[in-house]
Write an enzyme that holds these catalytic residues in place. Structure first.
Site, PDB file in Angstrom:
ATOM      1  N   LYS A 185       0.822  -1.230   0.000  1.00 26.25           N
ATOM      2  CA  LYS A 185       0.000   0.000   0.000  1.00 26.25           C
ATOM      3  C   LYS A 185       0.846   1.266   0.000  1.00 26.25           C
ATOM      4  O   LYS A 185       0.517   2.237   0.683  1.00 26.25           O
ATOM      5  CB  LYS A 185      -0.980  -0.007   1.176  1.00 26.25           C
ATOM      6  CG  LYS A 185      -2.042  -1.110   1.089  1.00 26.25           C
ATOM      7  CD  LYS A 185      -3.150  -0.914   2.116  1.00 26.25           C
ATOM      8  CE  LYS A 185      -4.215  -1.993   2.055  1.00 26.25           C
ATOM      9  NZ  LYS A 185      -3.769  -3.322   2.500  1.00 26.25           N
ATOM     10  N   ARG A 186       1.922   1.294  -0.755  1.00 29.29           N
ATOM     11  CA  ARG A 186       2.735   2.493  -0.847  1.00 29.29           C
ATOM     12  C   ARG A 186       2.002   3.531  -1.692  1.00 29.29           C
ATOM     13  O   ARG A 186       1.119   3.190  -2.507  1.00 29.29           O
ATOM     14  CB  ARG A 186       4.108   2.188  -1.462  1.00 29.29           C
ATOM     15  CG  ARG A 186       4.942   1.135  -0.716  1.00 29.29           C
ATOM     16  CD  ARG A 186       5.195   1.481   0.735  1.00 29.29           C
ATOM     17  NE  ARG A 186       6.216   0.651   1.355  1.00 29.29           N
ATOM     18  CZ  ARG A 186       6.002  -0.212   2.355  1.00 29.29           C
ATOM     19  NH1 ARG A 186       4.795  -0.392   2.861  1.00 29.29           N
ATOM     20  NH2 ARG A 186       7.010  -0.881   2.864  1.00 29.29           N
TER      21      ARG A 186
END
Lengths: 290, 290
Positions: free
Chosen positions: B97-98
């Site tokens: 989830k960058r």
């Protein structure tokens, strides 16, 4: 409250936050050649930048992506960079922009507020909602930790979703700021700011002016200065009496040496020069945030 | 295109994605006691779960937060878990989830699509806009890599920003899906799906039904099944002819052993039982996604 420590640091040292976005190709050849491996070279570079600037910068922001990109050796360099900053009593913002919920968010909190990667502040992404921020609040209230949550960022794409107008007339980023103000009520410091800060870029002057009345107790981490095109004029509306925010600069500080013939040898000196130049520029600003 | 490989894996093995959100307290005592350190214990646990399930699961999703929480030793366990999955020819989604832009996003792409942490798919957060996704597209188009971008997540807080109605009547998450469809046009696979997928949770049946007509070429990573309250009935609208999505389950698989008296000894067997049960449940669904 950690936000009080940051406020005092800004008061003593000015508005500059040095961004340690250390790309391996920023490291001068002579350091690369004298180091036994990439990790040591990165560390030697970081330590010298820190030594040269920590008395003139309010805090440091370490961008974890640059270290992740170097694999497990990079993560080790990241940890050691944080250790070094802590040994110098610097305030450390880990720019991790994590965003997740429930037990996963608890894991990120544990990861970055305790143990190997412990820092003072982390950046977070609010897209998943309030329950993606709440799991960090225990550390904020009880363990001297703080947050900077993305609200209005400084990139072109910030308009894609953050600027969408909702059916009550507010933009999405305004709703994020409302949430942060709400969460911040439980962790107010003695100077009128809470430990739940916001990332608000300085590239859109007009937008900044639209929201300064809404920011009240919100301390700002301000990206977009320098390489991304924001100048002191854009920063001014976001600052209140020389405080209430920090202005990050990464590349302009780290690569200032490339402007000078003897730059490679004295890269740390030139990093310091840029920090001092920024600080003076900000000291001469006229602030308009009420 | 990696999405074709995932499509074929779903066709062969069913809709289940096993989530390796390995918390140290999930590891049975006898493994802890027989391991020389936490990293080895985590790895022994993961290897056995993988061995027991990889022929029955379409892919694996490794949640990096759980490993980050264990510091540098955890990151080493993360890397070795990815290595093991690759040695078994499993499709690996790194749930990271960058979300960041420009050079920082390039660094995340390098970090997770090459080197120590190389995987097949990563999850991304779209809050910063299109230019926070574009830096990954070179890998998607040319290096057999894929993305799952958060659109409508399965948590309560998903309503806070994702569900905000914009002034043209669309919700924010719909705008994200539009962007993903647009980006996907450049990386369409042979089965009608692009390598730019979306995370769409199965906890809000009504919402799912509202968007199934919009999903066309978008392959879905579906969280929220099991521990978060979604059932097969909620999954059905998001699946098209037994394909077009994968349904993640982490805790329900990893901790299934706790329901049984002999569970600790046979935790891997019970993990497999839960994967098979889910797979059968999905095989009997009636699909309504057009």
């Amino acid at each position: 409250m950690i936000i009080d420590k940051l406020y005092e640091s800004v008061k003593d040292k000015g508005l500059v936050c040095v961004g340690l976005d250390t790309s391996y190709d920023y490291v001068p050849g002579w350091i690369m050649n004298s180091s036994s491996n990439l990790e040591d070279a990165i560390l030697e570079y970081n330590y010298r930048i820190i030594d040269a600037t920590y008395d003139a910068a309010a805090c440091f922001k370490v961008q974890i992506a640059y270290y992740e990109a170097m694999g497990t050796a990079g993560i080790s360099a990241y940890k050691k960079t944080l250790d070094y900053l802590k040994s110098k009593n610097c305030i450390v913002i880990a720019d991790i922009k994590r965003g997740d919920i429930a037990k996963t968010a608890e894991m990120y909190a544990k990861a970055h507020f305790t143990g190997d990667f412990e820092c003072d502040f982390i950046t977070l992404n609010p897209y998943m909602g309030k329950d993606s921020i709440e799991p960090y609040m225990g550390y904020v209230k009880n363990k001297e930790k703080g947050l900077f949550v993305l609200a209005k960022t400084s990139n072109k794409g910030s308009k894609d979703f953050q600027y969408l107008k909702t059916d009550d007339g507010d933009k999405v980023y305004k709703k994020v700021i409302d949430m942060l103000k709400n969460l911040g009520m439980d962790c107010m410091g003695k100077y009128g700011y809470s430990s739940v800060g916001a990332v608000v870029g300085c590239t859109e002057l007009e937008e900044a002016e639209n929201i300064i009345n809404e920011l009240q107790n919100v301390f700002l981490l301000i990206p977009g200065y320098g390489a991304q095109g924001g100048g002191a004029l854009n920063v001014a509306p976001l600052i209140r009496n020389n405080n209430g925010g920090i202005v990050n600069s990464s590349r302009a500080v780290l690569l200032n040496y490339r402007k000078y013939e003897d730059g490679e040898k004295r890269f740390d000196y030139y990093a310091r020069e840029e920090v001092l130049r920024m600080r003076d520029e900000f000291n001469n600003m006229k602030f308009i945030r009420p």
